[in-house]
Design a protein around this motif. Structure first.
Motif, PDB file in Angstrom:
ATOM      1  N   PRO A 225      12.078  -4.887  -4.083  1.00  0.00           N
ATOM      2  CA  PRO A 225      11.979  -3.764  -5.020  1.00  0.00           C
ATOM      3  C   PRO A 225      12.908  -2.629  -4.588  1.00  0.00           C
ATOM      4  O   PRO A 225      12.959  -2.277  -3.407  1.00  0.00           O
ATOM      5  CB  PRO A 225      10.512  -3.319  -4.901  1.00  0.00           C
ATOM      6  CG  PRO A 225       9.787  -4.503  -4.349  1.00  0.00           C
ATOM      7  CD  PRO A 225      10.786  -5.163  -3.428  1.00  0.00           C
ATOM      8  N   CYS A 226      13.639  -2.054  -5.541  1.00  0.00           N
ATOM      9  CA  CYS A 226      14.636  -1.037  -5.198  1.00  0.00           C
ATOM     10  C   CYS A 226      14.375   0.277  -5.900  1.00  0.00           C
ATOM     11  O   CYS A 226      14.196   0.316  -7.120  1.00  0.00           O
ATOM     12  CB  CYS A 226      16.026  -1.553  -5.576  1.00  0.00           C
ATOM     13  SG  CYS A 226      17.345  -0.346  -5.309  1.00  0.00           S
ATOM     14  N   GLY A 227      14.339   1.355  -5.119  1.00  0.00           N
ATOM     15  CA  GLY A 227      14.312   2.704  -5.674  1.00  0.00           C
ATOM     16  C   GLY A 227      15.694   3.300  -5.501  1.00  0.00           C
ATOM     17  O   GLY A 227      16.648   2.925  -6.181  1.00  0.00           O
ATOM     18  N   VAL A 228      15.853   4.177  -4.501  1.00  0.00           N
ATOM     19  CA  VAL A 228      17.166   4.756  -4.245  1.00  0.00           C
ATOM     20  C   VAL A 228      18.084   3.741  -3.557  1.00  0.00           C
ATOM     21  O   VAL A 228      19.304   3.855  -3.601  1.00  0.00           O
ATOM     22  CB  VAL A 228      17.019   6.065  -3.430  1.00  0.00           C
ATOM     23  CG1 VAL A 228      16.662   5.789  -1.983  1.00  0.00           C
ATOM     24  CG2 VAL A 228      18.260   6.936  -3.516  1.00  0.00           C
TER      25      VAL A 228
ATOM     26  N   GLU B 242       0.256  -1.942  -4.768  1.00  0.00           N
ATOM     27  CA  GLU B 242       0.538  -0.976  -5.817  1.00  0.00           C
ATOM     28  C   GLU B 242       1.556  -1.632  -6.750  1.00  0.00           C
ATOM     29  O   GLU B 242       2.315  -2.514  -6.333  1.00  0.00           O
ATOM     30  CB  GLU B 242       0.977   0.376  -5.260  1.00  0.00           C
ATOM     31  CG  GLU B 242       2.086   0.396  -4.261  1.00  0.00           C
ATOM     32  CD  GLU B 242       2.365   1.822  -3.755  1.00  0.00           C
ATOM     33  OE1 GLU B 242       2.210   2.045  -2.559  1.00  0.00           O
ATOM     34  OE2 GLU B 242       2.738   2.701  -4.568  1.00  0.00           O
TER      35      GLU B 242
ATOM     36  N   THR C  30       5.873  -4.090  -0.992  1.00  0.00           N
ATOM     37  CA  THR C  30       6.325  -2.856  -0.356  1.00  0.00           C
ATOM     38  C   THR C  30       5.295  -1.748  -0.199  1.00  0.00           C
ATOM     39  O   THR C  30       5.556  -0.771   0.505  1.00  0.00           O
ATOM     40  CB  THR C  30       7.531  -2.296  -1.135  1.00  0.00           C
ATOM     41  OG1 THR C  30       7.194  -2.281  -2.534  1.00  0.00           O
ATOM     42  CG2 THR C  30       8.763  -3.143  -0.929  1.00  0.00           C
ATOM     43  N   GLY C  31       4.126  -1.864  -0.825  1.00  0.00           N
ATOM     44  CA  GLY C  31       3.174  -0.768  -0.656  1.00  0.00           C
ATOM     45  C   GLY C  31       1.810  -1.121  -1.217  1.00  0.00           C
ATOM     46  O   GLY C  31       1.694  -2.003  -2.082  1.00  0.00           O
TER      47      GLY C  31
ATOM     48  N   ASP D 191       5.697   3.779  -8.507  1.00  0.00           N
ATOM     49  CA  ASP D 191       5.937   4.760  -7.443  1.00  0.00           C
ATOM     50  C   ASP D 191       7.040   4.263  -6.523  1.00  0.00           C
ATOM     51  O   ASP D 191       7.035   3.109  -6.108  1.00  0.00           O
ATOM     52  CB  ASP D 191       4.689   4.903  -6.559  1.00  0.00           C
ATOM     53  CG  ASP D 191       3.643   5.753  -7.230  1.00  0.00           C
ATOM     54  OD1 ASP D 191       3.591   5.751  -8.461  1.00  0.00           O
ATOM     55  OD2 ASP D 191       2.880   6.410  -6.487  1.00  0.00           O
ATOM     56  N   GLY D 192       7.931   5.147  -6.180  1.00  0.00           N
ATOM     57  CA  GLY D 192       8.986   4.758  -5.237  1.00  0.00           C
ATOM     58  C   GLY D 192      10.197   4.158  -5.925  1.00  0.00           C
ATOM     59  O   GLY D 192      11.273   4.105  -5.347  1.00  0.00           O
ATOM     60  N   LEU D 193      10.013   3.681  -7.160  1.00  0.00           N
ATOM     61  CA  LEU D 193      11.143   3.056  -7.852  1.00  0.00           C
ATOM     62  C   LEU D 193      11.701   3.938  -8.957  1.00  0.00           C
ATOM     63  O   LEU D 193      12.700   3.599  -9.587  1.00  0.00           O
ATOM     64  CB  LEU D 193      10.729   1.701  -8.448  1.00  0.00           C
ATOM     65  CG  LEU D 193      10.027   0.717  -7.509  1.00  0.00           C
ATOM     66  CD1 LEU D 193       9.880  -0.637  -8.192  1.00  0.00           C
ATOM     67  CD2 LEU D 193      10.763   0.560  -6.186  1.00  0.00           C
TER      68      LEU D 193
ATOM     69  N   ASN E  73       5.770   7.847  -1.410  1.00  0.00           N
ATOM     70  CA  ASN E  73       5.617   7.032  -0.209  1.00  0.00           C
ATOM     71  C   ASN E  73       6.474   7.492   0.970  1.00  0.00           C
ATOM     72  O   ASN E  73       6.044   7.402   2.116  1.00  0.00           O
ATOM     73  CB  ASN E  73       5.891   5.559  -0.520  1.00  0.00           C
ATOM     74  CG  ASN E  73       4.726   4.939  -1.272  1.00  0.00           C
ATOM     75  OD1 ASN E  73       3.619   5.469  -1.269  1.00  0.00           O
ATOM     76  ND2 ASN E  73       4.980   3.803  -1.906  1.00  0.00           N
TER      77      ASN E  73
HETATM   78  C1  LIG Z   1      10.394   3.511  -1.588  1.00  0.00           C
HETATM   79  C2  LIG Z   1       9.802   2.286  -2.113  1.00  0.00           C
HETATM   80  C3  LIG Z   1      10.586   1.195  -2.477  1.00  0.00           C
HETATM   81  C4  LIG Z   1      12.091   1.184  -2.460  1.00  0.00           C
HETATM   82  O1  LIG Z   1      12.753   1.805  -1.399  1.00  0.00           O
HETATM   83  P1  LIG Z   1      14.074   2.658  -1.647  1.00  0.00           P
HETATM   84  O2  LIG Z   1      14.582   2.978  -0.309  1.00  0.00           O
HETATM   85  O3  LIG Z   1      13.666   3.881  -2.415  1.00  0.00           O
HETATM   86  O4  LIG Z   1      14.979   1.820  -2.485  1.00  0.00           O
HETATM   87  C5  LIG Z   1       9.928   0.077  -2.931  1.00  0.00           C
HETATM   88  N1  LIG Z   1       8.587   0.024  -3.037  1.00  0.00           N
HETATM   89  C6  LIG Z   1       7.802   1.049  -2.674  1.00  0.00           C
HETATM   90  C7  LIG Z   1       6.321   0.911  -2.803  1.00  0.00           C
HETATM   91  C8  LIG Z   1       8.384   2.208  -2.211  1.00  0.00           C
HETATM   92  O5  LIG Z   1       7.601   3.235  -1.871  1.00  0.00           O
END
Ligand SMILES: *Cc1c(COP(=O)(O)O)cnc(C)c1O
Length: 449
Positions: free
Chosen positions: A280-283, A387, A429-430, A341-343, A173
Motif C-alpha cells: 500500500p502506498c501513500g507518499v 485497518e 500495514t496497520g 488512512d495513510g494513503l 499513523n
Molecule cells: C503510511 C501508511 C502507508 C504508506 O506509507 P507511505 O510512506 O505514506 O507511502 C500504508 N499503510 C498505512 C496503514 C500507513 O499508515
C-alpha cells in the motif's frame, strides 16, 4: 485548469484514472539492472537499529519478545486466497473447476501488528528518531553512537533530548509512530494532523503527552505546517515524510527481515521462483523503502507493485507523467478523498518517486468499497483485523494473474510458466492499535455489499 498544465498522461489512462476505475498500470521505466542510490545504504539502518536493541527493550517493553528488534510475522493466508481466487474465477465457466492455491502461495506480511506504533510506520519512525538522537547527542558532546548504547536510556541523555521537540505532519499513523517513539526516548512531540485524521488517533496521542495541532487542509498542508514550525526554531526538528532519507532507510531495513523469513519458510527466490510483493502506498516512503531494499537484494527476481486508492494514486500519476516536475492527483481532477488512512496523499515523495521510476513494476488502484470488503474478508477467512488501508494490497496477485495487463507483464518476462511456484507477499500495514469500536465499524461497512 488550462490545457498547458495538463500532465502528460496517455488519454486512455487519464480517462480511467479520472473515472476512478480500478486499474493496473505497468511501469515502462522498470530496469532489469538494479543500482543503489548513492548515500542510501539500508545496511546503515539495520546496524543502527541493531545497536540500540538493548536500550529499546528497556524503553519499550513490547519489544522484549523480539530482543529489541522490530519484526512482524510472515503468515500464509490460504483461506483468503481461495475465497478471492474463486470469486474471480466464477464468471468464467471454463475455469470454474480450478481450485485455489494455483499461481503460487499468498503470504501476508503482518506490519499491522508491529509493536509500539501498530503500523508499518514503526520501521521508519524508529530509525528516524534514533538517527536524530545520535546527531543531537553528538552535537552536545555526549555522543551515544560511541561507547555503551545503554546511554540512550540514561538521565543525562533523556534530559538533553527533552530539551528538543519533534514536529511531524501526518494523516495519523506517522504521527502515532513518531509521537510514541519520540516520547519514549524523551523528546517533546507536536503532531500536525490533516482534516481527515481520525479522532481516536488524536485522543491517543494527547493521552501520551503529545501536542496535537489540527489543520483544516490535507496531508500536504499538515506537513507544511510542521515544516514551518520547525524552520523558526533550533530545538524543533521536523520529520519530513516527503523527503527524509532516515525514514526511507528504516523501511528499507525490512527487506532483510523478509529475506530471512522466506528462507526459514523454504521459499526460494530466483529466475524460476519469482517473488511478487504488493505494498500500500501513500507518499511512497514506506513502500518505496521496502521495494528498494528488496530490489537491492533480489534484483530482477522480485517484482514490486504498489496499491493506491482510486482517489489518490499519487505515485502512479507521478511515474506515468515522467520525471521533470511534480504532478499531483489534483492536477488530473481527482479529489484525494479516501477512507484509507495513510494513503490519502495527493503528491508523491520527490525523494522516492525518481528511485521507483526504475525499480517499480507497476501500480494498481483500489476503491474504498473494496478496501472495506477486503478488510472484512480477511477477518472472516483468517481472523485478521486490519485497518482498511492495510488491506489495499490484498488483490495484487489477482491483478497480476487474472487481468490482461498483468498477464502481459508475466508474458513479457517469460514468467507465466513459473507461477505455480511463485511467492506473493501482500504487505499489511496497520491495524493493531485501532480500537475495537472502530474495527466494528470497518467490519460493518465491509459486510454490506
Ligand atoms: C503510511 C501508511 C502507508 C504508506 O506509507 P507511505 O510512506 O505514506 O507511502 C500504508 N499503510 C498505512 C496503514 C500507513 O499508515
Amino acid at each position: 485548469m488550462s490545457k498547458e498544465q495538463q500532465p502528460d498522461l496517455e488519454a486512455g489512462l487519464l480517462n480511467q484514472l479520472r473515472q476512478k476505475q480500478p486499474l493496473l498500470w505497468l511501469n515502462d521505466g522498470l530496469q532489469d539492472d538494479v543500482q543503489p542510490t548513492p548515500g542510501l545504504d539500508p545496511a546503515v539502518a539495520e546496524q543502527r537499529l541493531a545497536r540500540y536493541s538493548a536500550p529499546l527493550t528497556q524503553l519499550f517493553p513490547e519489544l522484549a519478545a523480539t530482543g529489541g528488534r522490530l519484526s512482524s510475522a510472515l503468515q500464509p493466508v490460504p483461506k483468503a486466497q481461495s475465497a478471492l481466487q474463486e470469486a474471480v474465477h466464477m464468471p468464467d465457466p471454463a475455469r470454474a473447476g480450478r481450485q485455489g492455491q494455483e499461481g503460487g502461495a499468498w503470504l501476508l506480511k503482518r506490519d499491522d501488528a508491529l509493536p509500539v506504533a501498530g503500523s508499518i510506520k514503526a520501521r521508519g519512525g524508529f530509525h528516524e528518531v534514533l538517527s536524530l538522537a545520535e546527531r543531537l547527542t553528538a552535537e552536545a558532546g555526549q555522543p551515544i553512537a560511541q561507547g555503551d548504547p545503554m546511554q540512550l536510556c540514561s538521565d543525562p541523555v533523556r534530559e538533553l533530548l527533552g530539551r528538543h521537540a519533534l514536529s511531524v505532519g501526518s494523516t495519523g499513523n506517522l504521527g502515532m509512530s513518531i509521537g510514541l517513539i519520540g516520547r519514549g526516548l524523551g523528546f517533546q512531540v507536536a503532531v500536525h494532523m490533516s482534516a481527515d485524521a481520525k479522532q481516536w488517533k488524536k485522543e491517543r496521542l494527547r493521552r501520551h503527552g503529545i501536542t496535537v495541532v489540527e489543520h483544516s487542509g490535507d496531508y500536504a498542508a499538515a506537513v507544511d505546517a510542521g515544516r514551518q514550525e520547525a524552520a523558526s526554531s533550533k530545538t524543533i526538528h521536523f520529520v519530513d515524510d516527503e523527503r527524509s532519507p532516515h525514514l526511507f532507510l528504516g523501511y528499507a531495513a525490512a527487506a532483510n527481515e523478509l529475506v530471512r523469513q522466506l528462507q526459514e519458510q523454504g521459499r526460494r527466490v530466483d529466475a524460476e521462483h519469482p517473488l511478487f510483493v504488493y505494498l500500500p502506498c501513500g507518499v511512497g516512503g514506506a513502500p518505496g523503502g521496502i521495494a528498494y531494499g528488496l530490489k537491492l537484494h533480489f534484483g530482477r527476481h522480485v517484482h514490486c507493485f504498489f496499491a493506491e486508492p482510486t482517489a489518490a494514486p499519487c505515485m502512479l500519476v507521478q511515474l506515468a507523467a515522467g520525471a521533470g516536475k511534480p504532478v499531483s492527483v489534483y492536477d488530473i481532477g481527482l479529489d484525494n478523498k479516501t477512507e484509507a488512512d495513510g494513503l490519502a496523499v495527493g503528491l508523491a515523495s520527490p525523494l522516492v518517486a525518481p528511485i521507483m521510476a526504475k525499480m517499480l513494476s507497476g501500480v494498481f488502484t483500489v476503491s474504498d468499497d473494496t478496501l472495506f470488503q477486503d478488510a472484512y474478508l480477511l477477518a472472516q477467512q483468517e481472523g485478521i483485523l486490519l485497518e482498511p488501508s492495510a488491506a489495499a494490497a490484498l488483490r495484487g496477485p489477482l491483478w497480476l494473474c487474472e487481468t490482461r495487463s498483468g498477464q502481459d507483464y508475466l508474458a513479457a518476462r517469460g514468467l507465466a510458466r513459473y507461477m505455480g511456484h511463485a511467492t506473493h507477499v501482500i504487505w499489511s500495514t496497520g491495524g493493531s492499535l485501532v480500537p475495537a469500536q472502530e474495527h466494528a465499524k470497518f467490519q460493518a461497512r465491509g459486510a454490506r455489499r
